[in-house]
Design a protein around this motif. Sequence first.
Motif, short mmCIF file in Angstrom:
data_model
loop_
_atom_site.label_atom_id
_atom_site.label_comp_id
_atom_site.label_asym_id
_atom_site.label_seq_id
_atom_site.Cartn_x
_atom_site.Cartn_y
_atom_site.Cartn_z
N GLU A 21 6.40 -10.60 -13.00
CA GLU A 21 7.60 -10.34 -13.73
C GLU A 21 8.35 -11.71 -13.84
O GLU A 21 9.91 -11.70 -13.38
CB GLU A 21 8.44 -9.35 -13.42
N ASN A 22 7.97 -12.84 -14.14
CA ASN A 22 8.43 -14.16 -14.19
C ASN A 22 8.93 -14.85 -12.89
O ASN A 22 9.59 -15.63 -12.95
CB ASN A 22 9.57 -14.15 -15.30
N THR A 23 8.58 -14.30 -11.60
CA THR A 23 9.03 -14.58 -10.60
C THR A 23 7.82 -14.78 -9.53
O THR A 23 6.78 -14.18 -9.66
CB THR A 23 9.69 -13.55 -9.49
N LEU A 24 7.89 -16.20 -8.94
CA LEU A 24 6.90 -16.40 -8.04
C LEU A 24 6.81 -15.22 -6.86
O LEU A 24 7.73 -15.07 -6.28
CB LEU A 24 6.91 -17.59 -7.38
N VAL A 25 5.66 -14.80 -6.36
CA VAL A 25 5.52 -13.92 -5.29
C VAL A 25 4.57 -14.37 -4.39
O VAL A 25 3.41 -14.93 -4.70
CB VAL A 25 5.05 -12.48 -5.87
N MET A 26 4.85 -14.34 -2.95
CA MET A 26 3.96 -14.58 -2.02
C MET A 26 3.57 -13.56 -1.29
O MET A 26 4.42 -12.56 -0.77
CB MET A 26 4.64 -15.69 -0.94
N GLU A 27 2.16 -13.27 -1.03
CA GLU A 27 1.57 -12.15 -0.51
C GLU A 27 0.77 -12.49 0.63
O GLU A 27 -0.28 -13.31 0.48
CB GLU A 27 0.79 -11.22 -1.30
N THR A 28 1.24 -12.16 1.96
CA THR A 28 0.38 -12.67 2.98
C THR A 28 -0.86 -11.79 3.07
O THR A 28 -0.80 -10.70 2.63
CB THR A 28 1.09 -12.37 4.41
N ILE A 29 -1.88 -12.38 3.44
CA ILE A 29 -3.45 -11.76 3.44
C ILE A 29 -3.93 -11.66 4.88
O ILE A 29 -3.55 -12.86 5.80
CB ILE A 29 -4.25 -12.19 2.30
N HIS A 30 -4.82 -11.11 5.28
CA HIS A 30 -5.30 -11.08 6.69
C HIS A 30 -6.58 -12.20 6.57
O HIS A 30 -7.13 -12.30 5.41
CB HIS A 30 -6.10 -9.66 6.96
N TYR A 31 -6.59 -12.76 7.66
CA TYR A 31 -7.88 -13.42 7.86
C TYR A 31 -8.95 -12.82 8.13
O TYR A 31 -9.19 -11.53 8.34
CB TYR A 31 -7.81 -14.46 9.14
N PRO A 32 -10.12 -13.21 7.42
CA PRO A 32 -11.48 -12.42 7.59
C PRO A 32 -11.71 -11.75 8.75
O PRO A 32 -12.21 -10.64 8.67
CB PRO A 32 -12.40 -13.66 7.06
N ASP A 33 -11.46 -12.47 9.99
CA ASP A 33 -11.71 -11.69 11.21
C ASP A 33 -10.72 -10.83 11.75
O ASP A 33 -11.01 -10.07 12.50
CB ASP A 33 -12.01 -13.04 12.25
N GLU A 34 -9.83 -10.62 10.77
CA GLU A 34 -8.79 -9.26 11.06
C GLU A 34 -9.16 -7.89 10.47
O GLU A 34 -8.74 -7.19 10.60
CB GLU A 34 -7.44 -9.84 10.72
N VAL A 35 -10.23 -8.30 9.40
CA VAL A 35 -10.68 -7.24 8.62
C VAL A 35 -11.82 -6.74 9.21
O VAL A 35 -12.99 -7.44 9.35
CB VAL A 35 -10.96 -7.57 7.12
N ARG A 36 -11.83 -5.39 9.58
CA ARG A 36 -12.86 -4.93 10.35
C ARG A 36 -14.06 -4.49 9.31
O ARG A 36 -13.94 -4.34 8.17
CB ARG A 36 -12.69 -3.50 11.05
N LYS A 37 -15.28 -4.59 9.83
CA LYS A 37 -16.59 -4.39 9.05
C LYS A 37 -16.70 -2.91 8.52
O LYS A 37 -16.61 -1.93 9.29
CB LYS A 37 -17.74 -5.05 9.65
N ALA A 38 -16.81 -2.73 7.28
CA ALA A 38 -16.97 -1.50 6.54
C ALA A 38 -18.28 -0.63 7.20
O ALA A 38 -18.37 0.38 7.50
CB ALA A 38 -17.02 -1.44 5.21
N GLY A 39 -19.24 -1.59 7.57
CA GLY A 39 -20.68 -1.14 8.03
C GLY A 39 -20.62 -0.51 9.61
O GLY A 39 -21.26 0.33 9.80
#
Length: 276
Positions: A156-174
Amino acid sequence: MHTIWKGSISFGLVNIPIKLHAATEDKDIKLRNLHKECHSPIKYEKVCPVCDVEVKTEEIVKAYEYTKGKFVVLDEEDLEKLKKENEDKAVEIIDFVMMEQIDPIYYDRTYYMSPGDGGGKAYSLLRKALEESEKVGLAKIIIRSKEQLAVLRVYENTLVMETIHYPDEVRKAGDVPNVPAEDKVTKKEIDTAILLIDQLTTDFEPDKYTDEYRTALLELIESKRTGKEIVTPVEKAPATNVTDLMAALQASIDKTKPKKPAAKKKRVSSKAKKEA
């Protein structure tokens, strides 16, 4: 809107002074824990289980438990030095990618970005470049002493910053247990499910979704408050001003002394009455 962080974002030779503002707010209803007996709020104290004493903030140090019961103590000076060394390189956009390549499981928290003093033009430039390229920027930034991977995009015409997890912080779906390896459903079942999805498909209108539990809880709280179903903590007995040890002992004795039984009346005999 409250500013929670000031700094700058850079890509190439372009430097943009910016401010961060929380884009979301937690509207959970906070309930306090009270002692059922007297309705006083429960205190949570930091107590050492070995020394059996309450520990003050200045007596606490940070440590990493590398194996059960064994710790590496980290000095505040070391942590501050490490933080300072990383702050200088924490705001650079390192890559540009297509947003659809980032699965939503990576997203953490969202912040609005506003331009700092003199940063309006560079802010507009990055916003326009992101819109026309249909890409998002990947950056590293330190917030609250933690290095974060972040996505910069336009909302909406505003810059947004979204923090995201590092890959090793996301558990494996398997690693999720009991997930069926194969689809054991019939064609008819699939067609019926898709038909249901089609019937429930609509445009996303966020305003039509509400937290029904929070609304009901607020109504319950208000009905109890207006109906005078409220409780207040029992007042503590005021401390006495007696400081002298003997006086304190005497006051305690007087307080606990059993009352003397009432004196019995002496009976007067009938013979004595006649003689009188």
